[in-house]
Design an enzyme around this catalytic site. Sequence first.
Site, short mmCIF file in Angstrom:
data_model
loop_
_atom_site.label_atom_id
_atom_site.label_comp_id
_atom_site.label_asym_id
_atom_site.label_seq_id
_atom_site.Cartn_x
_atom_site.Cartn_y
_atom_site.Cartn_z
N ASN A 124 24.38 97.81 87.90
CA ASN A 124 25.27 98.59 88.74
C ASN A 124 25.57 99.87 87.96
OD1 ASN A 124 27.30 99.68 90.26
ND2 ASN A 124 28.61 97.86 90.22
N LYS A 128 26.77 98.68 84.36
CA LYS A 128 27.21 97.28 84.32
C LYS A 128 25.97 96.44 84.51
CE LYS A 128 31.61 96.07 86.47
NZ LYS A 128 32.20 95.92 87.79
N ARG A 168 22.58 97.53 92.51
CA ARG A 168 23.63 97.69 93.50
C ARG A 168 23.61 99.15 93.94
NH1 ARG A 168 30.16 96.92 93.08
NH2 ARG A 168 30.52 97.37 95.26
N HIS A 197 31.61 97.06 100.40
CA HIS A 197 31.86 95.71 99.85
C HIS A 197 31.07 94.65 100.61
CE1 HIS A 197 36.16 96.84 98.24
NE2 HIS A 197 35.26 96.93 97.27
N HIS A 241 38.75 91.41 100.82
CA HIS A 241 38.38 91.71 99.43
C HIS A 241 39.45 92.63 98.87
CE1 HIS A 241 35.40 92.56 96.13
NE2 HIS A 241 36.32 93.50 95.96
N LEU A 242 40.32 92.06 98.03
CA LEU A 242 41.44 92.83 97.49
C LEU A 242 41.30 92.93 95.98
CD1 LEU A 242 44.26 91.00 99.54
CD2 LEU A 242 42.91 92.99 100.24
N GLY A 243 40.80 94.08 95.53
CA GLY A 243 40.65 94.32 94.10
C GLY A 243 41.22 95.69 93.82
N ASN A 244 40.54 96.48 92.98
CA ASN A 244 40.93 97.88 92.86
C ASN A 244 40.62 98.61 94.15
OD1 ASN A 244 42.26 98.86 90.58
ND2 ASN A 244 40.50 98.24 89.34
N ARG A 268 43.54 104.71 95.83
CA ARG A 268 43.15 105.39 97.09
C ARG A 268 44.19 105.17 98.16
NH1 ARG A 268 37.45 102.54 97.38
NH2 ARG A 268 37.24 102.52 95.13
N GLY A 281 43.10 89.18 95.51
CA GLY A 281 42.94 88.07 96.46
C GLY A 281 42.77 86.72 95.77
N GLU A 282 42.09 86.71 94.62
CA GLU A 282 41.80 85.45 93.94
C GLU A 282 42.98 84.94 93.10
OE1 GLU A 282 38.17 86.03 91.67
OE2 GLU A 282 37.26 86.99 93.42
N GLU A 340 29.41 89.15 93.41
CA GLU A 340 28.50 90.17 93.95
C GLU A 340 27.20 90.21 93.15
OE1 GLU A 340 32.04 92.81 93.83
OE2 GLU A 340 31.05 93.84 95.47
P1 ADP Z 1 37.44 95.92 90.99
O1 ADP Z 1 37.64 96.29 92.42
O2 ADP Z 1 37.50 97.08 90.05
O3 ADP Z 1 36.27 94.97 90.75
P2 ADP Z 1 39.12 93.58 90.59
O4 ADP Z 1 38.51 92.83 91.72
O5 ADP Z 1 38.91 93.07 89.21
O6 ADP Z 1 38.76 95.12 90.62
O7 ADP Z 1 40.69 93.65 90.87
C1 ADP Z 1 41.56 94.38 90.06
C2 ADP Z 1 42.97 94.14 90.55
O8 ADP Z 1 43.26 92.74 90.50
C3 ADP Z 1 44.03 94.83 89.71
O9 ADP Z 1 45.01 95.40 90.56
C4 ADP Z 1 44.64 93.67 88.94
O10 ADP Z 1 45.97 93.92 88.63
C5 ADP Z 1 44.54 92.56 89.95
N1 ADP Z 1 44.69 91.25 89.29
C6 ADP Z 1 43.85 90.65 88.43
N2 ADP Z 1 44.38 89.48 88.00
C7 ADP Z 1 45.58 89.34 88.62
C8 ADP Z 1 46.63 88.37 88.59
N3 ADP Z 1 46.54 87.28 87.84
N4 ADP Z 1 47.72 88.60 89.36
C9 ADP Z 1 47.82 89.71 90.10
N5 ADP Z 1 46.87 90.66 90.17
C10 ADP Z 1 45.78 90.48 89.44
#
Ligand code: ADP
Length: 408
Positions: A7, A14, A100, A189, A217-220, A250, A342-343, A395
Amino acid sequence: MLVFVINCGSSSIKYQLFDMPARRQLARGLLERIGEAGSAVLTHRAGSAVLTHRAGEGKWILELDAPDHRAGLDHILRALVSGETAVIDDLSRIRAVGHRVVHGGEEIREAVVIDDAVEAVIERCAELAPVHNPPNLVGIRTARAVLPGCTQVAVFDTAFHHTLPKKAYLYALPLELYERHHIRKYGFHGTSHEYVATEAARLLGKPLLACNLITCHLGNGCSMTAIEAGRSVDTSMGMTPLQGLMMGTRSGDLDPAVLVHLLRNGWVSDVAELDRLLNRRSGLAGISGLGNDMRTLEEHMETNERARLAVEMFAHRVRFYLGGYLALLGRCDAVVFTGGIGENDSLLRRLVLEGLEPLGLSLDPEKNAATVRGKPGAITTSASRVPALVIPTDEEGMIAASTYELAK
Ligand code: ADP
């Protein structure tokens, strides 16, 4: 067969090395700060790129000189075969490389073996993804040069969403803008949404094509997808990954007239500043003033009003899309949470799901609190008409699987 997954970002690579079809991960890592040779000269340091390489229980952090992606990939490949970081004896054991790629436009609907025509499509789509597609293409060209014997495969973030109906992907702008300039929703995503949908179907004991799902899908970066009979029928990201949910940095959805207003009043100086404002200075970071890390915000939300507001706004948006997608689908077999938030984030999932019993979702607070750190499972009660599931995304594993299928 060994499959190498890459990636490639503008200054980073990565990677993961898989033994397929078992999906056994042999090594993974991240090379950052590629091309910062200039600063190395200024600081008189030998190398300015940083390679973090992991294999088995081992972790190595190496400072290297990587003026460009070619040099960077050479370092990574050397780490795979030599010294204490080595996991294989010879690079010729790698038979396929999976890349990717963010944007495949309208032409690409699935993972494809890369040839010059595919490279040309990725190049054309750079217009729609100027930050992502050019480095993805650099990665492809570099890998084709450095590993010429390998089948090179591109897996696109947009591909899973090629089934969006026109009524979902068009913006209500003059139709000519779509016809002439391809301005429409593409969605992103896709690899993650498809992976967790497939896993959800497996957990539900039904074929994916019989499942209606809402995947979050809840990440960055954050996006949600409505999946009907196994196919994406709407998704929250748009022509670019800026639309939809509130994200780490964003803005997500806003009235487009805000942009006109900002420019007209000179409150942003130019288009580049506007771009930075929307993509880098907004979202959780912009509201909280404490950065984009959800964990930090939750630690401070009892005492910091802005942190609390950011978390509440984030949850509000997810609930908004959840309600919309429940209505779009009519019947929903499961809601799925994935990505870093999300996880892991049981507080956020509670804010999203509590009080939704009338819509068929009954959160089980204990199961929810216990579901963290890569543990998959249901977080709703056994009586919940619609289960909510947590499924860790993979992914890279999905890219390796698609690459293996095409290469074998
Ligand atoms: P990316 O989209 O860069 O792959 P990730 O899927 O790793 O990102 O998600 C990053 C987000 O997940 C950050 O906001 C981080 O704070 C949050 N996060 C990771 N672990 C936890 C946790 N244990 N509790 C709450 N938020 C978390």
